[in-house]
Design an enzyme around this catalytic site. Structure first.
Site, PDB file in Angstrom:
ATOM      1  N   GLU A   1      17.566 -17.327  -7.319  1.00 32.12           N
ATOM      2  CA  GLU A   1      17.132 -15.968  -7.649  1.00 32.12           C
ATOM      3  C   GLU A   1      16.626 -15.895  -9.101  1.00 32.12           C
ATOM      4  O   GLU A   1      15.638 -15.218  -9.388  1.00 32.12           O
ATOM      5  CB  GLU A   1      18.279 -14.975  -7.399  1.00 32.12           C
TER       6      GLU A   1
ATOM      7  N   CYS B   1       0.831  -1.203   0.000  1.00 28.88           N
ATOM      8  CA  CYS B   1       0.000   0.000   0.000  1.00 28.88           C
ATOM      9  C   CYS B   1       0.871   1.260   0.000  1.00 28.88           C
ATOM     10  O   CYS B   1       1.811   1.372   0.779  1.00 28.88           O
ATOM     11  CB  CYS B   1      -0.947   0.088   1.178  1.00 28.88           C
TER      12      CYS B   1
ATOM     13  N   GLU C   1       8.152 -14.594 -10.782  1.00 25.06           N
ATOM     14  CA  GLU C   1       7.527 -13.350 -10.308  1.00 25.06           C
ATOM     15  C   GLU C   1       6.857 -12.582 -11.441  1.00 25.06           C
ATOM     16  O   GLU C   1       5.767 -12.039 -11.262  1.00 25.06           O
ATOM     17  CB  GLU C   1       8.581 -12.426  -9.680  1.00 25.06           C
TER      18      GLU C   1
ATOM     19  N   LYS D   1       6.289  -4.375  -3.592  1.00 26.43           N
ATOM     20  CA  LYS D   1       7.740  -4.228  -3.445  1.00 26.43           C
ATOM     21  C   LYS D   1       8.174  -4.288  -1.985  1.00 26.43           C
ATOM     22  O   LYS D   1       9.243  -4.785  -1.658  1.00 26.43           O
ATOM     23  CB  LYS D   1       8.185  -2.893  -4.046  1.00 26.43           C
TER      24      LYS D   1
ATOM     25  N   ARG E   1       4.076  -0.237  -4.579  1.00 26.73           N
ATOM     26  CA  ARG E   1       3.807  -0.819  -3.268  1.00 26.73           C
ATOM     27  C   ARG E   1       2.498  -1.602  -3.255  1.00 26.73           C
ATOM     28  O   ARG E   1       2.233  -2.345  -2.310  1.00 26.73           O
ATOM     29  CB  ARG E   1       3.760   0.284  -2.210  1.00 26.73           C
TER      30      ARG E   1
ATOM     31  N   TRP F   1      -2.738  -2.746  -1.815  1.00 27.61           N
ATOM     32  CA  TRP F   1      -2.405  -4.167  -1.952  1.00 27.61           C
ATOM     33  C   TRP F   1      -3.317  -4.852  -0.942  1.00 27.61           C
ATOM     34  O   TRP F   1      -3.116  -4.732   0.268  1.00 27.61           O
ATOM     35  CB  TRP F   1      -0.932  -4.390  -1.628  1.00 27.61           C
TER      36      TRP F   1
ATOM     37  N   ASN G   1      -1.978   1.947   5.599  1.00 31.10           N
ATOM     38  CA  ASN G   1      -1.150   0.802   5.212  1.00 31.10           C
ATOM     39  C   ASN G   1      -0.879   0.026   6.493  1.00 31.10           C
ATOM     40  O   ASN G   1      -0.481   0.615   7.492  1.00 31.10           O
ATOM     41  CB  ASN G   1       0.164   1.298   4.595  1.00 31.10           C
ATOM     42  N   GLY G   2      -1.092  -1.283   6.455  1.00 32.42           N
ATOM     43  CA  GLY G   2      -0.881  -2.100   7.647  1.00 32.42           C
ATOM     44  C   GLY G   2      -2.121  -2.928   7.939  1.00 32.42           C
ATOM     45  O   GLY G   2      -2.980  -3.091   7.058  1.00 32.42           O
TER      46      GLY G   2
ATOM     47  N   LYS H   1      12.952 -14.682 -10.209  1.00 29.94           N
ATOM     48  CA  LYS H   1      12.705 -13.596 -11.164  1.00 29.94           C
ATOM     49  C   LYS H   1      11.702 -14.045 -12.209  1.00 29.94           C
ATOM     50  O   LYS H   1      10.749 -13.354 -12.531  1.00 29.94           O
ATOM     51  CB  LYS H   1      13.990 -13.172 -11.894  1.00 29.94           C
TER      52      LYS H   1
ATOM     53  N   HIS I   1      17.713 -36.704  -6.881  1.00 28.07           N
ATOM     54  CA  HIS I   1      17.058 -37.209  -5.675  1.00 28.07           C
ATOM     55  C   HIS I   1      15.559 -36.919  -5.689  1.00 28.07           C
ATOM     56  O   HIS I   1      14.946 -36.812  -4.623  1.00 28.07           O
ATOM     57  CB  HIS I   1      17.714 -36.603  -4.428  1.00 28.07           C
TER      58      HIS I   1
HETATM   59  C1  G6P Z   1       8.874  -8.584  -1.578  1.00 22.91           C
HETATM   60  C2  G6P Z   1       9.412  -8.203  -2.937  1.00 22.91           C
HETATM   61  C3  G6P Z   1      10.658  -9.025  -3.255  1.00 22.91           C
HETATM   62  C4  G6P Z   1      11.685  -8.854  -2.132  1.00 22.91           C
HETATM   63  C5  G6P Z   1      11.097  -9.244  -0.781  1.00 22.91           C
HETATM   64  C6  G6P Z   1      12.028  -8.862   0.362  1.00 22.91           C
HETATM   65  O1  G6P Z   1       8.320  -9.852  -1.618  1.00 22.91           O
HETATM   66  O2  G6P Z   1       8.440  -8.396  -3.943  1.00 22.91           O
HETATM   67  O3  G6P Z   1      11.222  -8.558  -4.465  1.00 22.91           O
HETATM   68  O4  G6P Z   1      12.804  -9.644  -2.414  1.00 22.91           O
HETATM   69  O5  G6P Z   1       9.881  -8.523  -0.568  1.00 22.91           O
HETATM   70  O6  G6P Z   1      12.154  -7.471   0.359  1.00 22.91           O
HETATM   71  P1  G6P Z   1      13.293  -6.671   1.058  1.00 22.91           P
HETATM   72  O7  G6P Z   1      12.894  -5.245   0.901  1.00 22.91           O
HETATM   73  O8  G6P Z   1      13.294  -7.097   2.497  1.00 22.91           O
HETATM   74  O9  G6P Z   1      14.563  -6.991   0.381  1.00 22.91           O
END
Ligand code: G6P
Length: 607
Positions: free
Chosen positions: A482, A2, A489, A602, A27, A74, A100-101, A486, A505
């Site tokens: 990672e 948010c 996501e 984010k 956000r 969000w 937000n929260g 990516k 395995h």
């Molecule tokens: C969210 C984002 C990810 C990020 C994760 C941790 O899920 O979408 O891209 O890696 O949070 O975020 P941070 O700000 O703690 O690195």
């Protein structure tokens, strides 16, 4: 999670709010709205969908007035739809709230307020705040004899104003949970705000205007001077300034912060998407990360006997790289997902390294708070100056890569890696490693220049496939994790990463004709066993995509990408770059939005 923005001043508030919302939209982006107040009253506009579509449909700019609040959502409580979009208001439509929260006691409050006759129009936890304020103002009016005393209008008005502040304060005192709140009340020339475990900063305009927002990039177009609120603070903002009260209710002074981020850093600079801009600017951002001052980190870590590392998402994969480097120095460090730390920790950690690009991730912060309570010192690695993590940590290493607007982490991941290398090499006095690190941004530039076209071509072919496997070994394994993250996501395709030796395995049962397996297979110590793993996959009909600097290994692949020769430690940093690009170009091929993937945010400020 948010985005919030507030404005009071001489400009048309809707313009500021619309611009600010476009900057914080990463956000959350399932709905958006704003409320603006003028002499003609308070007008609210909101809907489900992305900001630009809502604006095209309703035109936010038609809202007139110099005071307002905006929100991008969000969803947590109630599906994304018009009635659940923020701002939320009370029964009479005089109080508007953005939040937000999560208000954890919202059910009890809602029941209590409904019993008093309040009518709710959304499924959200937030709406209780507006009704609580309405209820408080009603009570004050009933009690105050001067409110209806027409012989002393000015004194009466002053008392009503105080009554408003009291009602806001009383409402906030009833809330349990987490909140960044912006509150607008009809007829008031001020905005109210409060924060508890959710980010909120105040921006100071040049002349008679004030702002607030969830984060700094939202306001860069207007100011670089900020006031950071502490946990539990409440504030009142008018065009001239802010009055702040601490968690104890007493007036408080909070130190100002001037940031050197520029508005251009949060622009696309000619690229179609932020993600591509942020991938391609990595040579620059890495140069900045490499220059980080890590002295405090070295001091804390060198004395640590039982260090631990906590992080979430992409940052967790950077944490694994730090663990790997520390283990090479014979320094044992357990690495935990922020959300799992409470269950798995050994206890007795003396230093906890918390890695978070945003510095606001609730799971990481919860782990940090627990570790601190149990006596650990906290070393933060983050991108955001003034973030909650940096303020709660004993020392912070800033990666300094500028605002990252694309929802998925790209330049912040490599920035974290750069700072992690510098920290580890400085701890062990690895001069050669530090020199290699200095030279790394130039090699990254060369590689990005050469690899874009081959990756684009590969993305075209791969976008027709639906399941992907990524494999590697050693420090290449976090890179595989990672890369798979990516891809899933932003393309929404199925992607999994395995330590290459683990494939046999179990997961190998999923391999069949033409399933793409992407192998991170640099020459050096990892190569011989990776070659065997690649052959095992080929024998099951998999379509191998091999990333390597070694032609013999590449020749095992149906497709390949030519990589530069790098030392083992740097494998995650270099090999993630083409895989970030692959995810990006595949997303475009699939017609999806790489900057704002569905269901994600984010900065995840709920546990
Ligand atoms: C969210 C984002 C990810 C990020 C994760 C941790 O899920 O979408 O891209 O890696 O949070 O975020 P941070 O700000 O703690 O690195």
């Amino acid at each position: 999670m948010c985005g919030i923005i507030g404005y009071i001043g001489h400009r048309r508030a809707s313009e500021v709010l619309l611009h600010g919302l476009s900057q914080v939209e990463y956000r959350g982006y399932d709905s958006a709205g704003m409320v603006v107040s003028s002499g003609k009253g308070m007008r609210l506009l909101k809907d489900a969908g992305k900001l630009r579509d809502i604006h095209a449909k309703h035109d936010f700019l038609k809202l007139e007035g110099g005071i307002g609040l905006g929100h991008t959502r969000w969803a947590t409580h109630g599906p994304p739809c018009e009635r659940n979009a923020h701002p939320h208001s009370d029964c009479a439509g005089n109080v508007a709230v953005v939040h937000n929260g999560i208000i954890e006691n919202h059910r009890a409050l809602r029941t209590e307020l409904m019993a008093r006759g309040h009518k709710f129009s959304s499924d959200t936890d937030t709406e209780v705040v507006a009704h609580l304020i309405e209820e408080g103002m009603k009570k004050k009016k009933e009690k105050s004899p001067s409110a209806s005393d027409s012989r002393r209008p000015s004194e009466g008005a002053a008392r009503i104003n105080d009554a408003v502040l009291d009602a806001v304060r009383a409402a906030i005192s009833r809330l349990e949970g987490t909140y960044a709140l912006g509150i607008l009340i009809a007829g008031e020339n001020r905005l109210f705000l409060a924060r508890r475990h959710a980010p909120l900063i105040i921006g100071k305009g040049k002349k008679e205007e004030m702002f607030f927002a969830s984060d700094i990039p939202a306001l860069l177009g207007y100011t670089r001077d900020f006031i950071l609120l502490n946990e539990g603070d409440m504030a009142q903002v008018d065009a001239k300034g802010a009055t702040i009260w601490g968690a104890d209710g007493k007036p408080a002074v909070r130190s100002p912060l001037h940031v050197d981020w520029t508005p251009q850093m949060a622009q696309k600079n000619g690229h179609d998407y932020f993600m591509l801009k942020e991938i391609l600017e990595q040579p620059l951002t890495l140069a900045s990360a490499v220059s980080a001052d890590v002295a405090e980190g070295v001091r804390l870590m060198s004395g640590a006997v039982r260090p631990a590392i906590v992080a979430c998402g992409t940052s967790y994969y950077a944490a694994l790289v730090l663990q790997y480097l520390l283990h090479k120095q014979k320094k044992v460090a357990n690495t935990y997902l922020g959300s799992e730390y409470a269950y798995w920790r050994t206890g007795g950690e003396d230093v906890v390294v918390a890695i978070s690009q945003s510095g606001e991730t609730a799971d990481t912060l919860a782990a940090v708070r627990l570790a601190k309570k149990e006596g650990a010192k906290v070393l933060a690695i983050t991108n955001v100056v003034g973030s909650t993590l940096s303020r709660e940590a004993d020392a912070t290493l800033y990666i300094g890569v500028g605002p990252e607007v694309g929802v998925v982490a790209t330049k912040t991941f490599t920035g974290q890696l750069a700072v992690i290398y510098k920290l580890a090499y400085s701890m062990s006095g690895n001069r050669a490693g530090l020199d290699e690190l200095e030279a790394m941004p130039a090699s990254v530039q060369k590689m990005l220049d050469e690899i874009q076209e081959p990756v684009k071509h590969l993305a075209k072919l791969m976008s027709k496939r639906r399941n992907f496997f990524f494999i590697s070994r050693g420090v290449g394994w976090p890179c595989a994790l990672e890369a798979a993250l990516k891809l899933k996501e932003i393309t929404y395709l199925h992607a999994e990463a395995y330590a290459a030796g683990e494939l046999k395995h179990g997961p190998i049962s999923m391999l069949e004709e033409k399933v793409p397996v992407i192998a991170i297979a640099p020459s050096g110590s990892l190569a011989p066993k990776m070659e065997s793993n690649i052959r095992e996959c080929k024998a099951r009909g998999a379509s191998m995509i091999v990333l390597s600097d070694d032609k013999t290994i590449r020749d095992e692949g149906e497709h390949w990408l030519v990589m530069p020769k790098v030392s083992d430690d740097f494998v995650p940093l270099f090999y993630i770059l083409p895989l970030q690009l692959l995810a990006y170009y595949m997303t475009l091929e699939l017609g999806r939005d790489p900057d704002q993937p569905r269901n994600l945010a984010k900065s995840v400020t709920v546990e």
